[in-house]
Scaffold this motif. Structure first.
Motif, PDB file in Angstrom:
ATOM      1  N   ASP A  67     -11.080  46.542 131.540  1.00 36.95           N
ATOM      2  CA  ASP A  67      -9.727  45.251 131.362  1.00 36.95           C
ATOM      3  C   ASP A  67      -9.323  45.276 131.694  1.00 36.95           C
ATOM      4  O   ASP A  67      -9.619  45.962 133.702  1.00 36.95           O
ATOM      5  CB  ASP A  67      -8.810  46.971 129.784  1.00 36.95           C
ATOM      6  N   MET A  68      -7.956  45.103 132.032  1.00 34.89           N
ATOM      7  CA  MET A  68      -7.076  44.925 133.113  1.00 34.89           C
ATOM      8  C   MET A  68      -6.982  45.669 134.320  1.00 34.89           C
ATOM      9  O   MET A  68      -6.410  45.394 135.281  1.00 34.89           O
ATOM     10  CB  MET A  68      -5.902  43.895 132.438  1.00 34.89           C
ATOM     11  N   LYS A 128      -7.664  46.357 137.875  1.00 33.64           N
ATOM     12  CA  LYS A 128      -6.772  46.815 138.867  1.00 33.64           C
ATOM     13  C   LYS A 128      -6.455  47.807 139.664  1.00 33.64           C
ATOM     14  O   LYS A 128      -6.552  47.672 140.855  1.00 33.64           O
ATOM     15  CB  LYS A 128      -4.956  46.269 138.285  1.00 33.64           C
ATOM     16  N   HIS A 129      -7.024  48.888 138.585  1.00 34.46           N
ATOM     17  CA  HIS A 129      -6.953  50.175 140.057  1.00 34.46           C
ATOM     18  C   HIS A 129      -8.785  50.130 140.324  1.00 34.46           C
ATOM     19  O   HIS A 129      -8.223  50.257 141.803  1.00 34.46           O
ATOM     20  CB  HIS A 129      -7.192  51.613 138.656  1.00 34.46           C
ATOM     21  N   THR A 130      -9.301  49.574 139.908  1.00 34.24           N
ATOM     22  CA  THR A 130     -10.573  48.890 140.921  1.00 34.24           C
ATOM     23  C   THR A 130      -9.910  48.138 142.375  1.00 34.24           C
ATOM     24  O   THR A 130     -10.624  48.735 143.301  1.00 34.24           O
ATOM     25  CB  THR A 130     -11.554  48.277 140.468  1.00 34.24           C
ATOM     26  N   MET A 131      -9.202  47.224 142.213  1.00 38.93           N
ATOM     27  CA  MET A 131      -8.638  46.499 143.125  1.00 38.93           C
ATOM     28  C   MET A 131      -7.891  47.436 144.483  1.00 38.93           C
ATOM     29  O   MET A 131      -8.180  47.403 145.650  1.00 38.93           O
ATOM     30  CB  MET A 131      -8.376  45.033 142.787  1.00 38.93           C
ATOM     31  N   PHE A 132      -7.153  47.822 143.300  1.00 45.38           N
ATOM     32  CA  PHE A 132      -6.136  48.910 144.406  1.00 45.38           C
ATOM     33  C   PHE A 132      -7.093  49.389 145.565  1.00 45.38           C
ATOM     34  O   PHE A 132      -7.134  49.974 146.521  1.00 45.38           O
ATOM     35  CB  PHE A 132      -5.599  49.519 143.904  1.00 45.38           C
ATOM     36  N   PRO A 173     -12.609  41.563 135.108  1.00 46.49           N
ATOM     37  CA  PRO A 173     -12.610  42.863 133.039  1.00 46.49           C
ATOM     38  C   PRO A 173     -13.549  41.296 132.525  1.00 46.49           C
ATOM     39  O   PRO A 173     -13.261  40.005 132.706  1.00 46.49           O
ATOM     40  CB  PRO A 173     -11.177  42.551 132.716  1.00 46.49           C
ATOM     41  N   GLU A 174     -14.181  41.881 131.905  1.00 50.55           N
ATOM     42  CA  GLU A 174     -15.575  41.115 130.926  1.00 50.55           C
ATOM     43  C   GLU A 174     -14.766  40.053 130.115  1.00 50.55           C
ATOM     44  O   GLU A 174     -15.280  39.070 130.155  1.00 50.55           O
ATOM     45  CB  GLU A 174     -16.617  42.213 129.959  1.00 50.55           C
ATOM     46  N   PHE A 175     -13.089  40.408 129.198  1.00 52.12           N
ATOM     47  CA  PHE A 175     -12.889  39.111 128.744  1.00 52.12           C
ATOM     48  C   PHE A 175     -12.668  37.917 129.517  1.00 52.12           C
ATOM     49  O   PHE A 175     -12.090  37.259 128.792  1.00 52.12           O
ATOM     50  CB  PHE A 175     -11.724  39.649 127.724  1.00 52.12           C
ATOM     51  N   LEU A 176     -12.573  38.213 130.778  1.00 48.10           N
ATOM     52  CA  LEU A 176     -12.069  36.805 131.641  1.00 48.10           C
ATOM     53  C   LEU A 176     -13.096  36.296 132.119  1.00 48.10           C
ATOM     54  O   LEU A 176     -12.409  35.335 132.853  1.00 48.10           O
ATOM     55  CB  LEU A 176     -10.547  37.506 132.602  1.00 48.10           C
ATOM     56  N   ILE A 177     -14.512  36.826 132.285  1.00 49.04           N
ATOM     57  CA  ILE A 177     -15.294  35.930 132.873  1.00 49.04           C
ATOM     58  C   ILE A 177     -15.615  34.306 132.682  1.00 49.04           C
ATOM     59  O   ILE A 177     -15.844  33.413 133.542  1.00 49.04           O
ATOM     60  CB  ILE A 177     -17.068  36.426 132.576  1.00 49.04           C
ATOM     61  N   ASP A 178     -15.294  34.287 131.070  1.00 47.76           N
ATOM     62  CA  ASP A 178     -15.423  32.837 130.728  1.00 47.76           C
ATOM     63  C   ASP A 178     -14.253  32.154 131.004  1.00 47.76           C
ATOM     64  O   ASP A 178     -13.992  30.276 130.520  1.00 47.76           O
ATOM     65  CB  ASP A 178     -16.424  32.478 129.779  1.00 47.76           C
ATOM     66  N   MET A 179     -13.521  32.562 131.405  1.00 50.10           N
ATOM     67  CA  MET A 179     -11.738  32.243 131.117  1.00 50.10           C
ATOM     68  C   MET A 179     -11.346  31.230 132.361  1.00 50.10           C
ATOM     69  O   MET A 179     -11.095  31.484 132.982  1.00 50.10           O
ATOM     70  CB  MET A 179     -10.979  32.840 130.889  1.00 50.10           C
ATOM     71  N   LEU A 202     -13.876  39.758 157.896  1.00 51.62           N
ATOM     72  CA  LEU A 202     -13.298  41.054 157.243  1.00 51.62           C
ATOM     73  C   LEU A 202     -13.276  41.096 156.076  1.00 51.62           C
ATOM     74  O   LEU A 202     -14.437  39.597 155.361  1.00 51.62           O
ATOM     75  CB  LEU A 202     -11.903  41.153 156.672  1.00 51.62           C
ATOM     76  N   ARG A 203     -13.689  41.615 154.517  1.00 48.25           N
ATOM     77  CA  ARG A 203     -14.700  41.857 152.872  1.00 48.25           C
ATOM     78  C   ARG A 203     -13.064  41.134 152.067  1.00 48.25           C
ATOM     79  O   ARG A 203     -12.086  41.961 152.189  1.00 48.25           O
ATOM     80  CB  ARG A 203     -14.592  42.702 152.584  1.00 48.25           C
ATOM     81  N   LEU A 204     -13.527  39.976 151.033  1.00 51.38           N
ATOM     82  CA  LEU A 204     -12.320  40.199 150.146  1.00 51.38           C
ATOM     83  C   LEU A 204     -12.663  40.407 149.179  1.00 51.38           C
ATOM     84  O   LEU A 204     -14.367  40.725 148.392  1.00 51.38           O
ATOM     85  CB  LEU A 204     -12.440  38.400 150.044  1.00 51.38           C
ATOM     86  N   VAL A 205     -11.745  41.518 148.478  1.00 46.64           N
ATOM     87  CA  VAL A 205     -11.684  41.727 147.275  1.00 46.64           C
ATOM     88  C   VAL A 205     -10.051  41.174 146.447  1.00 46.64           C
ATOM     89  O   VAL A 205      -9.543  41.763 147.110  1.00 46.64           O
ATOM     90  CB  VAL A 205     -11.284  43.628 147.890  1.00 46.64           C
ATOM     91  N   TYR A 206     -11.216  40.888 145.301  1.00 48.41           N
ATOM     92  CA  TYR A 206      -9.825  40.007 144.329  1.00 48.41           C
ATOM     93  C   TYR A 206     -10.375  39.646 143.067  1.00 48.41           C
ATOM     94  O   TYR A 206     -11.259  41.010 143.120  1.00 48.41           O
ATOM     95  CB  TYR A 206     -10.473  38.565 145.502  1.00 48.41           C
ATOM     96  N   GLY A 207     -10.227  39.419 142.722  1.00 47.83           N
ATOM     97  CA  GLY A 207      -9.705  39.434 140.830  1.00 47.83           C
ATOM     98  C   GLY A 207     -10.515  38.571 140.394  1.00 47.83           C
ATOM     99  O   GLY A 207     -11.039  38.378 139.013  1.00 47.83           O
TER     100      GLY A 207
END
Length: 182
Positions: free
Chosen positions: A71-72, A76-80, A47-53, A16-21
């Motif tokens: 953005d978040m 979430k929509h893309t993950m869904f 999201p761009e702003f979380l890349i380094d966090m 299976l493929r993992l799709v995650y945050g």
């Protein structure tokens, strides 16, 4: 962390493929690492702003596919859209918020995708009690649509998802179509 790595290995073993945050640190990173070390495929959505966090740019480069969102909400929509099932390992407020949103969408009839609480060491027991309380008090009017799978052992997560997906497909008469999406 061990549960995350074990789940990742299971995902890879089942092909299976993992799709995650997209996070490469913490439990999210452990799941992705487990998949990659098992030869599996990983799609990270961050999201761009979380890349380094939540990640390191080097680690993100190890993923098979990386989607950077503005953005978040878009994350979430893309993950869904890209996911066939949802698993909540023990986690914090972000994990809780995301799985509750997925459950809300199920309650509203937006999907019938399997939802799993990985109840490692009883972590999600208080949440399950809250859901029972909400149902008993009449606040889950369509509780039949909000039936997450509760799995106590990581090795049971993928089989539980596959069984529920097969049952949903059989109920709709198209098992091959649903399973092919997994």
């Amino acid at each position: 962390m061990a549960a995350g790595r074990a789940l990742g290995r299971e995902i890879a073993e089942y092909g299976l493929r993992l799709v995650y945050g997209g996070g490469t640190k913490g439990i999210m990173g452990a799941v992705a690492s487990g998949v990659l070390s098992g030869g599996g495929q990983v799609t990270g959505i961050i999201p761009e702003f979380l890349i380094d966090m939540e990640a390191t740019r080097h680690s993100l480069g190890q993923l098979n596919e990386l989607i950077v969102t503005p953005d978040m909400h878009a994350r979430k929509h893309t993950m869904f859209e890209r996911s066939d099932a949802f698993v909540a390992l023990p986690g914090g407020i972000g994990t809780l918020e995301e799985i509750v949103e997925i459950m809300t969408w199920a309650q509203l009839g937006r999907h019938e995708k399997p939802m799993v609480f990985a109840n490692i060491n009883g972590f999600w027991d208080p949440m399950m009690e809250l859901l029972r309380h909400m149902t008993d008090e009449g606040f889950l009017h369509t509780a039949h649509r909000v039936q997450p799978l509760i799995v106590d052992d990581v090795s049971g997560i993928i089989p539980a998802i596959m069984a529920q997906a097969a049952q949903l497909a059989a109920d709709r008469g198209g098992e091959d179509e649903v399973i092919s999406k997994m």
